[in-house]
Design a protein around this motif. Sequence first.
Motif, PDB file in Angstrom:
ATOM      1  N   PRO A 220       0.820  -1.230   0.000  1.00 42.46           N
ATOM      2  CA  PRO A 220       0.000   0.000   0.000  1.00 42.46           C
ATOM      3  C   PRO A 220       0.848   1.273   0.000  1.00 42.46           C
ATOM      4  CG  PRO A 220      -0.841  -1.565   1.597  1.00 42.46           C
ATOM      5  CD  PRO A 220       0.476  -2.084   1.151  1.00 42.46           C
ATOM      6  N   LEU A 221       2.012   1.230   0.655  1.00 40.72           N
ATOM      7  CA  LEU A 221       2.892   2.404   0.676  1.00 40.72           C
ATOM      8  C   LEU A 221       3.392   2.737  -0.734  1.00 40.72           C
ATOM      9  CD1 LEU A 221       4.375   4.548   2.334  1.00 40.72           C
ATOM     10  CD2 LEU A 221       6.240   2.901   2.658  1.00 40.72           C
ATOM     11  N   VAL A 222       3.718   1.699  -1.507  1.00 43.34           N
ATOM     12  CA  VAL A 222       4.163   1.919  -2.884  1.00 43.34           C
ATOM     13  C   VAL A 222       3.064   2.606  -3.692  1.00 43.34           C
ATOM     14  CG1 VAL A 222       4.763   0.769  -5.056  1.00 43.34           C
ATOM     15  CG2 VAL A 222       5.841   0.041  -2.939  1.00 43.34           C
ATOM     16  N   ILE A 223       1.826   2.150  -3.541  1.00 42.36           N
ATOM     17  CA  ILE A 223       0.703   2.736  -4.275  1.00 42.36           C
ATOM     18  C   ILE A 223       0.499   4.200  -3.883  1.00 42.36           C
ATOM     19  CG2 ILE A 223      -1.779   2.583  -4.692  1.00 42.36           C
ATOM     20  CD1 ILE A 223      -1.536  -0.435  -4.234  1.00 42.36           C
ATOM     21  N   VAL A 224       0.574   4.487  -2.581  1.00 45.26           N
ATOM     22  CA  VAL A 224       0.405   5.868  -2.107  1.00 45.26           C
ATOM     23  C   VAL A 224       1.513   6.761  -2.647  1.00 45.26           C
ATOM     24  CG1 VAL A 224       0.406   7.342  -0.058  1.00 45.26           C
ATOM     25  CG2 VAL A 224      -0.878   5.208  -0.037  1.00 45.26           C
ATOM     26  N   ILE A 225       2.755   6.293  -2.568  1.00 43.85           N
ATOM     27  CA  ILE A 225       3.896   7.069  -3.075  1.00 43.85           C
ATOM     28  C   ILE A 225       3.736   7.310  -4.580  1.00 43.85           C
ATOM     29  CG2 ILE A 225       6.378   7.013  -3.512  1.00 43.85           C
ATOM     30  CD1 ILE A 225       6.736   5.626  -0.854  1.00 43.85           C
ATOM     31  N   PHE A 226       3.285   6.292  -5.301  1.00 43.99           N
ATOM     32  CA  PHE A 226       3.081   6.406  -6.746  1.00 43.99           C
ATOM     33  C   PHE A 226       2.076   7.505  -7.064  1.00 43.99           C
ATOM     34  CE2 PHE A 226       0.974   4.946 -10.697  1.00 43.99           C
ATOM     35  CZ  PHE A 226       2.074   4.934 -11.540  1.00 43.99           C
ATOM     36  N   LEU A 227       0.959   7.551  -6.333  1.00 41.01           N
ATOM     37  CA  LEU A 227      -0.059   8.570  -6.556  1.00 41.01           C
ATOM     38  C   LEU A 227       0.442   9.956  -6.165  1.00 41.01           C
ATOM     39  CD1 LEU A 227      -3.223   6.655  -5.279  1.00 41.01           C
ATOM     40  CD2 LEU A 227      -2.526   7.041  -7.649  1.00 41.01           C
ATOM     41  N   VAL A 228       1.196  10.039  -5.051  1.00 42.43           N
ATOM     42  CA  VAL A 228       1.747  11.328  -4.621  1.00 42.43           C
ATOM     43  C   VAL A 228       2.748  11.856  -5.643  1.00 42.43           C
ATOM     44  CG1 VAL A 228       3.194  12.451  -2.876  1.00 42.43           C
ATOM     45  CG2 VAL A 228       1.348  10.924  -2.165  1.00 42.43           C
ATOM     46  N   VAL A 229       3.581  10.963  -6.196  1.00 38.85           N
ATOM     47  CA  VAL A 229       4.559  11.378  -7.205  1.00 38.85           C
ATOM     48  C   VAL A 229       3.851  11.903  -8.449  1.00 38.85           C
ATOM     49  CG1 VAL A 229       6.306  10.503  -8.816  1.00 38.85           C
ATOM     50  CG2 VAL A 229       6.442   9.912  -6.408  1.00 38.85           C
ATOM     51  N   ILE A 230       2.781  11.243  -8.862  1.00 40.01           N
ATOM     52  CA  ILE A 230       2.019  11.710 -10.029  1.00 40.01           C
ATOM     53  C   ILE A 230       1.458  13.107  -9.776  1.00 40.01           C
ATOM     54  CG2 ILE A 230      -0.074  11.332 -11.392  1.00 40.01           C
ATOM     55  CD1 ILE A 230       0.434   8.360 -11.220  1.00 40.01           C
ATOM     56  N   ALA A 231       0.860  13.316  -8.593  1.00 38.45           N
ATOM     57  CA  ALA A 231       0.313  14.637  -8.257  1.00 38.45           C
ATOM     58  C   ALA A 231       1.421  15.693  -8.219  1.00 38.45           C
ATOM     59  CB  ALA A 231      -0.400  14.568  -6.908  1.00 38.45           C
ATOM     60  N   PHE A 232       2.590  15.333  -7.675  1.00 37.60           N
ATOM     61  CA  PHE A 232       3.719  16.257  -7.595  1.00 37.60           C
ATOM     62  C   PHE A 232       4.221  16.613  -8.995  1.00 37.60           C
ATOM     63  CE2 PHE A 232       8.412  16.838  -6.787  1.00 37.60           C
ATOM     64  CZ  PHE A 232       8.290  18.109  -6.235  1.00 37.60           C
ATOM     65  N   ILE A 233       4.281  15.627  -9.891  1.00 38.77           N
ATOM     66  CA  ILE A 233       4.739  15.873 -11.261  1.00 38.77           C
ATOM     67  C   ILE A 233       3.761  16.786 -11.992  1.00 38.77           C
ATOM     68  CG2 ILE A 233       5.123  14.783 -13.508  1.00 38.77           C
ATOM     69  CD1 ILE A 233       6.259  12.379 -12.029  1.00 38.77           C
ATOM     70  N   VAL A 234       2.459  16.546 -11.826  1.00 38.00           N
ATOM     71  CA  VAL A 234       1.457  17.403 -12.460  1.00 38.00           C
ATOM     72  C   VAL A 234       1.593  18.841 -11.958  1.00 38.00           C
ATOM     73  CG1 VAL A 234      -1.018  17.860 -12.659  1.00 38.00           C
ATOM     74  CG2 VAL A 234      -0.163  15.519 -12.852  1.00 38.00           C
ATOM     75  N   LEU A 235       1.783  19.004 -10.648  1.00 37.60           N
ATOM     76  CA  LEU A 235       1.934  20.336 -10.065  1.00 37.60           C
ATOM     77  C   LEU A 235       3.152  21.061 -10.632  1.00 37.60           C
ATOM     78  CD1 LEU A 235       1.132  22.473  -7.913  1.00 37.60           C
ATOM     79  CD2 LEU A 235       2.601  21.241  -6.308  1.00 37.60           C
ATOM     80  N   MET A 236       4.297  20.373 -10.662  1.00 38.46           N
ATOM     81  CA  MET A 236       5.525  21.004 -11.121  1.00 38.46           C
ATOM     82  C   MET A 236       5.532  21.213 -12.629  1.00 38.46           C
ATOM     83  SD  MET A 236       7.166  21.633  -8.389  1.00 38.46           S
ATOM     84  CE  MET A 236       8.802  22.052  -8.963  1.00 38.46           C
ATOM     85  N   THR A 237       4.849  20.339 -13.374  1.00 37.83           N
ATOM     86  CA  THR A 237       4.784  20.500 -14.833  1.00 37.83           C
ATOM     87  C   THR A 237       3.993  21.742 -15.208  1.00 37.83           C
ATOM     88  OG1 THR A 237       4.933  18.104 -15.152  1.00 37.83           O
ATOM     89  CG2 THR A 237       4.100  19.391 -16.988  1.00 37.83           C
TER      90      THR A 237
END
Length: 432
Positions: A220-237
């Motif tokens: 579950p931690l991997v899934i949460v980190i994966f979703l957080v990274v996607i949100a972070f990439i969208v924000l920075m992009t």
Amino acid sequence: MFETLKNAWKIADLRKKILFTLLILLLFRIGSAIPVPFLNPAAIKELISGSGNLLGYLDVLTGGALGKATIFAMSITPYITSSIVIQLLTIAIPALERMAKEGEDGRKKINKITRYTTVGLALIQAIAYYIMLRNTSGVVQYRSGFAGWFAAIVIVLAFTAGTALVVWLGEQINERGIGNGISIILFAGILSRGPQMVSQMMAYLELAKNGQTKYYFMVPLVIVIFLVVIAFIVLMTNAERRIPVQYAKRVVGRKQYGGQSSHIPIKVNMSGVMPIIFASSLLAIPGTIKAFVDPSATSFWGKFLGAFDYNKPVYAILYFLLIIAFNYFYVAVQYNPIEISNNIRKNNGTVPGLRPGKPTSDFIARIISKITLIGALFLGLVAILPIVFGAVSGMNIALGGTTVLIIVGVAIDTMRQMESQMMMRHYKGFLE
């Protein structure tokens, strides 16, 4: 995103473009399953399974086609290399620079040169692949005599033709489909490895059932980190620094022009994923040399080349530093503060509080330098996060930071193109 897709599907013209794009992607995936004759896919899979191997990195970009020894084994990697080379030569060679400033005609000429360069690089890369595969026992079925020469010609031509066909499919998407064709194909190839990630997660859950209970927390931690990274990439992009510009009023005849305020957007992630591709390719060279030479693990060269393995601290540190360095290099090549300042002055514009000329260019250079550092740190963190997490948890994640960046970037760009086309169709003209 889903609302955009839903609205686009209701428009007949856009629906045809989406269906055509999906058809091209289907053909691409079919080609990724057609094997090249005279090769042993199992032996190739074993060859590229080593950490830090350049072939392993290319296998990710090709969506696993390289490991399966298919006709699309090289996919669009020669095109990426060709585009980077032509882009850099455009700055170094005045004739290409003039061609790039000729507008649509110049762009078509540069695209034509890029295609020819792609075929040449694909042929060279195919020959290099064949030599490497031939030197590895059990990969090529025939290695001597007439059968060996015939097998060599078929393998090299199949790899080269596969790349040319992939580039052609990408151009068809550009003309009749939706989004950037080459990026869409790269997106589809990487996304096809999604089931592999799911199967890995299921395997870790099986280990948890067999007594290794830590994976009940780690998955579950991997899934949460994966979703957080996607949100972070969208924000920075989408993040940008806006430099205000005030245009002076000028009178031409009885009409007055100018006088409005505008801004110059400076993206935080100006270089995209290019610094990561440069750094990954450079750091994968020692692993590829290790695969060719196969030195003893206890020898000096074995220890030296082994230090550049994907899961070693040396690799992560160098990876992070090279991404920062390449990000500054790429931005310096692409953005010229003096040219931006001159364009502002030619259009009778000024940055409030600054004189035109050198003060404006120095101000823009400082802004770009600060934004570049933030973008470089962002790219570095996203790139090394899977490495650090894998070293701490002992888990092997199929999708790394580079692939997530590419997937998110292509998805955002495609959605923007859909929205712009829908806006054009709903734009109220002067007769309404």
